[in-house]
Design an enzyme around this catalytic site. Structure first.
Site, PDB file in Angstrom:
ATOM      1  N   THR A 159       0.782  -1.228   0.000  1.00  0.00           N
ATOM      2  CA  THR A 159       0.000   0.000   0.000  1.00  0.00           C
ATOM      3  C   THR A 159       0.821   1.289   0.000  1.00  0.00           C
ATOM      4  O   THR A 159       1.828   1.394   0.683  1.00  0.00           O
ATOM      5  CB  THR A 159      -0.971   0.013   1.201  1.00  0.00           C
ATOM      6  OG1 THR A 159      -1.732  -1.177   1.184  1.00  0.00           O
ATOM      7  CG2 THR A 159      -1.905   1.191   1.169  1.00  0.00           C
ATOM      8  N   ARG A 187     -11.304 -10.414  -3.332  1.00  0.00           N
ATOM      9  CA  ARG A 187     -11.092  -9.918  -1.966  1.00  0.00           C
ATOM     10  C   ARG A 187     -11.002  -8.377  -1.969  1.00  0.00           C
ATOM     11  O   ARG A 187     -10.346  -7.776  -2.803  1.00  0.00           O
ATOM     12  CB  ARG A 187      -9.795 -10.513  -1.417  1.00  0.00           C
ATOM     13  CG  ARG A 187      -9.412 -10.021  -0.032  1.00  0.00           C
ATOM     14  CD  ARG A 187      -8.372  -8.925  -0.077  1.00  0.00           C
ATOM     15  NE  ARG A 187      -7.840  -8.625   1.249  1.00  0.00           N
ATOM     16  CZ  ARG A 187      -7.007  -7.632   1.497  1.00  0.00           C
ATOM     17  NH1 ARG A 187      -6.601  -6.848   0.528  1.00  0.00           N
ATOM     18  NH2 ARG A 187      -6.583  -7.396   2.709  1.00  0.00           N
ATOM     19  N   VAL A 188     -11.705  -7.749  -1.055  1.00  0.00           N
ATOM     20  CA  VAL A 188     -11.673  -6.296  -0.929  1.00  0.00           C
ATOM     21  C   VAL A 188     -10.955  -5.937   0.370  1.00  0.00           C
ATOM     22  O   VAL A 188     -11.325  -6.420   1.445  1.00  0.00           O
ATOM     23  CB  VAL A 188     -13.099  -5.706  -0.901  1.00  0.00           C
ATOM     24  CG1 VAL A 188     -13.042  -4.187  -0.759  1.00  0.00           C
ATOM     25  CG2 VAL A 188     -13.863  -6.100  -2.154  1.00  0.00           C
ATOM     26  N   GLY A 189      -9.944  -5.100   0.272  1.00  0.00           N
ATOM     27  CA  GLY A 189      -9.194  -4.679   1.455  1.00  0.00           C
ATOM     28  C   GLY A 189      -9.737  -3.385   2.032  1.00  0.00           C
ATOM     29  O   GLY A 189     -10.852  -2.944   1.725  1.00  0.00           O
ATOM     30  N   ASP A 190      -8.957  -2.769   2.876  1.00  0.00           N
ATOM     31  CA  ASP A 190      -9.356  -1.529   3.549  1.00  0.00           C
ATOM     32  C   ASP A 190      -9.137  -0.292   2.678  1.00  0.00           C
ATOM     33  O   ASP A 190      -9.819   0.724   2.841  1.00  0.00           O
ATOM     34  CB  ASP A 190      -8.533  -1.355   4.834  1.00  0.00           C
ATOM     35  CG  ASP A 190      -7.041  -1.353   4.521  1.00  0.00           C
ATOM     36  OD1 ASP A 190      -6.548  -2.359   3.959  1.00  0.00           O
ATOM     37  OD2 ASP A 190      -6.370  -0.346   4.796  1.00  0.00           O
ATOM     38  N   THR A 209      -1.929   1.653   6.374  1.00  0.00           N
ATOM     39  CA  THR A 209      -1.418   0.452   5.716  1.00  0.00           C
ATOM     40  C   THR A 209      -1.264  -0.660   6.743  1.00  0.00           C
ATOM     41  O   THR A 209      -0.864  -0.398   7.879  1.00  0.00           O
ATOM     42  CB  THR A 209      -0.071   0.737   4.984  1.00  0.00           C
ATOM     43  OG1 THR A 209       0.602  -0.507   4.705  1.00  0.00           O
ATOM     44  CG2 THR A 209       0.863   1.606   5.801  1.00  0.00           C
ATOM     45  N   GLY A 210      -1.604  -1.870   6.344  1.00  0.00           N
ATOM     46  CA  GLY A 210      -1.557  -3.006   7.260  1.00  0.00           C
ATOM     47  C   GLY A 210      -2.588  -4.022   6.811  1.00  0.00           C
ATOM     48  O   GLY A 210      -3.150  -3.894   5.714  1.00  0.00           O
ATOM     49  N   GLY A 212      -5.683  -5.520   5.885  1.00  0.00           N
ATOM     50  CA  GLY A 212      -6.954  -4.869   5.585  1.00  0.00           C
ATOM     51  C   GLY A 212      -8.156  -5.447   6.303  1.00  0.00           C
ATOM     52  O   GLY A 212      -9.074  -4.710   6.690  1.00  0.00           O
TER      53      GLY A 212
HETATM   54  N1  ASP Z   1      -3.931  -2.590   3.518  1.00  0.00           N
HETATM   55  C1  ASP Z   1      -3.592  -3.417   2.397  1.00  0.00           C
HETATM   56  C2  ASP Z   1      -4.645  -4.458   2.200  1.00  0.00           C
HETATM   57  O1  ASP Z   1      -4.957  -5.178   3.138  1.00  0.00           O
HETATM   58  C3  ASP Z   1      -2.261  -4.068   2.469  1.00  0.00           C
HETATM   59  C4  ASP Z   1      -1.186  -3.376   3.242  1.00  0.00           C
HETATM   60  O2  ASP Z   1      -1.246  -2.177   3.490  1.00  0.00           O
HETATM   61  O3  ASP Z   1      -0.211  -4.064   3.614  1.00  0.00           O
HETATM   62  O4  ASP Z   1      -5.129  -4.580   1.106  1.00  0.00           O
END
Ligand code: ASP
Length: 291
Positions: A159, A187-190, A209-210, A212
């Site tokens: 991200t 798949r839908v992330g954050d 970021t992290g 999701g």
């Molecule tokens: N937030 C992102 C997701 O889960 C991935 C990330 O930031 O590491 O899609």
């Protein structure tokens, strides 16, 4: 007062790529800064900064995004204007160079907030975004290796994002990602969801970021914005929500945020998160791998 912060993801960065990542976020911040410095809007600045990171194959967004379980790239992005709470996003978008710019078109030309999958890609084409293959040889090779290994190493950073405050006092946030490597298709992330990985109000702008799935459940970006609106400094607001995520889910995240006075927050629970910032007035400028 104008201000801008950019990040390149809080995943695990291998040692050899850290300097290049810092150089990349520095370049992206310069692209956003040129706009703010010339009197442009926070919205234009975050779009330009995130588009620059999408174009850099080192980062997991746009070109260089990670592949899903089927070996395809599905891109997520969103952008939000704090003064109007206008927001636009795309999820599971395929074969587009700059998802953040498509997200902006969703915000500005439709009555939707989020477009998904084939319909999002069709919308991008309608809007004149050319067919573009974001897969790099490096990501393809890694995917081949990773899908066969039982024990995955978690070395793909995730991200990119930017937050900005313009001379008119408006805040904006933008976030873009290829999501998690080997993710289930669809798949839908954050990142594309307002309030989860990206959020902006009249008083706060946040990009996170992290993992999701956890940020979606915690409404992480909104939680941080709410704390800033309640009077917390951006750093304190981000640190509090980061601690809560760690306590409840045991997952570290990374956050950049900004308030309407130009105070910056940069917090990460991972070992690093390349980020760059500029603040006009006291002329603070910097870029580094970790806080
Ligand atoms: N937030 C992102 C997701 O889960 C991935 C990330 O930031 O590491 O899609």
């Amino acid at each position: 007062m104008v201000a801008l912060v950019v990040h390149g993801g809080a995943g695990h960065w291998v040692e050899a790529e850290r300097d290049a990542a810092v150089a990349g976020v520095r370049r992206a911040a310069a692209a956003g800064w040129r706009i703010l410095d010339a009197g442009g809007t926070a919205l234009d600045a975050v779009a330009a900064a995130v588009a620059a990171l999408e174009d850099d194959p080192l980062f997991n967004a746009g070109r260089g995004a990670v592949l899903n379980a089927e070996g395809e790239v599905e891109l997520d992005a969103s952008i939000m204007a704090g003064d109007t709470l206008a927001s636009g996003g795309v999820t599971c978008l395929r074969r587009v160079k700059n998802p953040v710019l498509v997200a902006r078109r969703v915000m500005e030309t439709t009555d939707c907030v989020l477009l998904a999958g084939a319909a999002a890609t069709a919308f991008a084409r309608e809007q004149g975004f050319a067919d573009f293959d974001p897969v790099t040889d490096r990501r393809r090779a890694r995917w081949e290796a990773e899908r066969q290994s039982a024990a995955r190493d978690d070395s793909v950073p995730g991200t990119v994002g930017a937050v900005a405050l313009d001379a008119g006092g408006r805040l904006a946030a933008a976030t873009s990602t290829g999501g998690r490597e080997l993710k289930r298709p669809g798949r839908v992330g954050d990142s594309p969801v307002p309030g989860a990985g990206n959020y902006a109000t009249a008083q706060a702008a946040v990009s996170a970021t992290g993992w999701g799935e956890y940020m979606l459940r915690m409404a992480t970006a909104k939680a941080i914005a709410t704390r800033i609106e309640g009077g917390a400094t951006p750093d304190a607001a981000a640190a509090a929500v980061l601690a809560e995520m760690q306590r409840v889910f045991g997952t570290p995240i990374g956050v950049i945020c900004l308030d309407a006075r130009g105070a910056i927050g940069v917090v990460h629970g991972t070992e690093g998160m390349p980020h760059a910032w500029r603040v006009h007035g006291d002329r603070e400028v910097g870029a580094r791998f970790a806080v």
